[in-house]
Design an enzyme around this catalytic site. Sequence first.
Site, PDB file in Angstrom:
ATOM      1  N   ARG A 146       0.809  -1.220   0.000  1.00  0.00           N
ATOM      2  CA  ARG A 146       0.000   0.000   0.000  1.00  0.00           C
ATOM      3  C   ARG A 146       0.840   1.266   0.000  1.00  0.00           C
ATOM      4  O   ARG A 146       0.346   2.347  -0.329  1.00  0.00           O
ATOM      5  CB  ARG A 146      -1.002  -0.030   1.155  1.00  0.00           C
ATOM      6  CG  ARG A 146      -2.226  -0.863   0.796  1.00  0.00           C
ATOM      7  CD  ARG A 146      -3.083  -1.145   1.986  1.00  0.00           C
ATOM      8  NE  ARG A 146      -2.548  -2.210   2.783  1.00  0.00           N
ATOM      9  CZ  ARG A 146      -2.922  -2.494   4.023  1.00  0.00           C
ATOM     10  NH1 ARG A 146      -3.835  -1.778   4.612  1.00  0.00           N
ATOM     11  NH2 ARG A 146      -2.370  -3.498   4.669  1.00  0.00           N
ATOM     12  N   GLU A 150       5.691 -10.641  15.133  1.00  0.00           N
ATOM     13  CA  GLU A 150       5.152 -11.129  16.412  1.00  0.00           C
ATOM     14  C   GLU A 150       5.641 -12.559  16.667  1.00  0.00           C
ATOM     15  O   GLU A 150       6.040 -12.906  17.770  1.00  0.00           O
ATOM     16  CB  GLU A 150       3.626 -11.065  16.332  1.00  0.00           C
ATOM     17  CG  GLU A 150       2.963 -11.092  17.680  1.00  0.00           C
ATOM     18  CD  GLU A 150       1.456 -10.917  17.540  1.00  0.00           C
ATOM     19  OE1 GLU A 150       0.997 -10.553  16.438  1.00  0.00           O
ATOM     20  OE2 GLU A 150       0.759 -11.163  18.543  1.00  0.00           O
TER      21      GLU A 150
HETATM   22  P1  AMP Z   1       4.019  -2.188  11.449  1.00  0.00           P
HETATM   23  O1  AMP Z   1       5.269  -2.858  10.940  1.00  0.00           O
HETATM   24  O2  AMP Z   1       3.480  -2.851  12.689  1.00  0.00           O
HETATM   25  O3  AMP Z   1       4.188  -0.697  11.649  1.00  0.00           O
HETATM   26  O4  AMP Z   1       2.878  -2.448  10.363  1.00  0.00           O
HETATM   27  C1  AMP Z   1       2.771  -1.643   9.287  1.00  0.00           C
HETATM   28  C2  AMP Z   1       2.215  -2.373   8.084  1.00  0.00           C
HETATM   29  O5  AMP Z   1       1.113  -3.226   8.415  1.00  0.00           O
HETATM   30  C3  AMP Z   1       1.681  -1.353   7.106  1.00  0.00           C
HETATM   31  O6  AMP Z   1       2.181  -1.704   5.821  1.00  0.00           O
HETATM   32  C4  AMP Z   1       0.182  -1.441   7.183  1.00  0.00           C
HETATM   33  O7  AMP Z   1      -0.359  -1.433   5.871  1.00  0.00           O
HETATM   34  C5  AMP Z   1      -0.139  -2.759   7.899  1.00  0.00           C
HETATM   35  N1  AMP Z   1      -1.036  -2.568   9.068  1.00  0.00           N
HETATM   36  C6  AMP Z   1      -0.683  -2.700  10.372  1.00  0.00           C
HETATM   37  N2  AMP Z   1      -1.711  -2.461  11.192  1.00  0.00           N
HETATM   38  C7  AMP Z   1      -2.769  -2.151  10.402  1.00  0.00           C
HETATM   39  C8  AMP Z   1      -4.142  -1.758  10.647  1.00  0.00           C
HETATM   40  N3  AMP Z   1      -4.636  -1.650  11.895  1.00  0.00           N
HETATM   41  N4  AMP Z   1      -4.912  -1.472   9.587  1.00  0.00           N
HETATM   42  C9  AMP Z   1      -4.428  -1.568   8.319  1.00  0.00           C
HETATM   43  N5  AMP Z   1      -3.172  -1.923   8.021  1.00  0.00           N
HETATM   44  C10 AMP Z   1      -2.333  -2.215   9.049  1.00  0.00           C
END
Ligand code: AMP
Length: 179
Positions: A64, A101
């Site tokens: 995205r 995780e």
């Molecule tokens: P992180 O590595 O935990 O910061 O996760 C970021 C990635 O996971 C991004 O590419 C987001 O598109 C996806 N993502 C994580 N949490 C969500 C959420 N609550 N809603 C939509 N996409 C999420």
Amino acid sequence: MTSTELRASLERTIENIADFPKPGIQFKDITPIFLDPKLYEAVIDDLASFSKGKIDAVCGIESRGYLFGIAIAVKLEVPFILIRKKGKLPPPFVAQSYDLEYGSSEIEMREGQLKPGMRVLVHDDLLATGGTTEAAGKLVEKQGAKVAQFSFLIKLRGLGSETKLDLFGAEQHSILEYD
Ligand code: AMP
């Protein structure tokens, strides 16, 4: 559109889906933005004006991060470089592993597309724990480039991203923030 109007419009447009893809997660669905070209354009204007004159390249995170990252790069007339998930790119590429995780994963970028000394915007649609974005920043710096900025449409606060991203000393911008 003012930034207040943009935030209000995005809040109305982005859908929150509770307990997807697993219990406890509030999933933010950004796909309705693409049904409204004027709103999409306002998002790109906002993100591009944050980065104007401050970067030499945009690195977008699969998948995205591509939807907005490419448009930012085109508008600012700078290169766009894809950060892909493991196993999608042909060699030569550079890789960076990061913890999930459960277990770990890797992201990759074609070698040589990012030049040493480039000031880079690392962009994704949403910042949650910051794990993916931190790995993207490390991948950029491994190649002698500098993370100058991070930008997101949405930042989810309280999931620990600050401790990971603040270490880069880069400017940060998100249009919407949720607790
Ligand atoms: P992180 O590595 O935990 O910061 O996760 C970021 C990635 O996971 C991004 O590419 C987001 O598109 C996806 N993502 C994580 N949490 C969500 C959420 N609550 N809603 C939509 N996409 C999420």
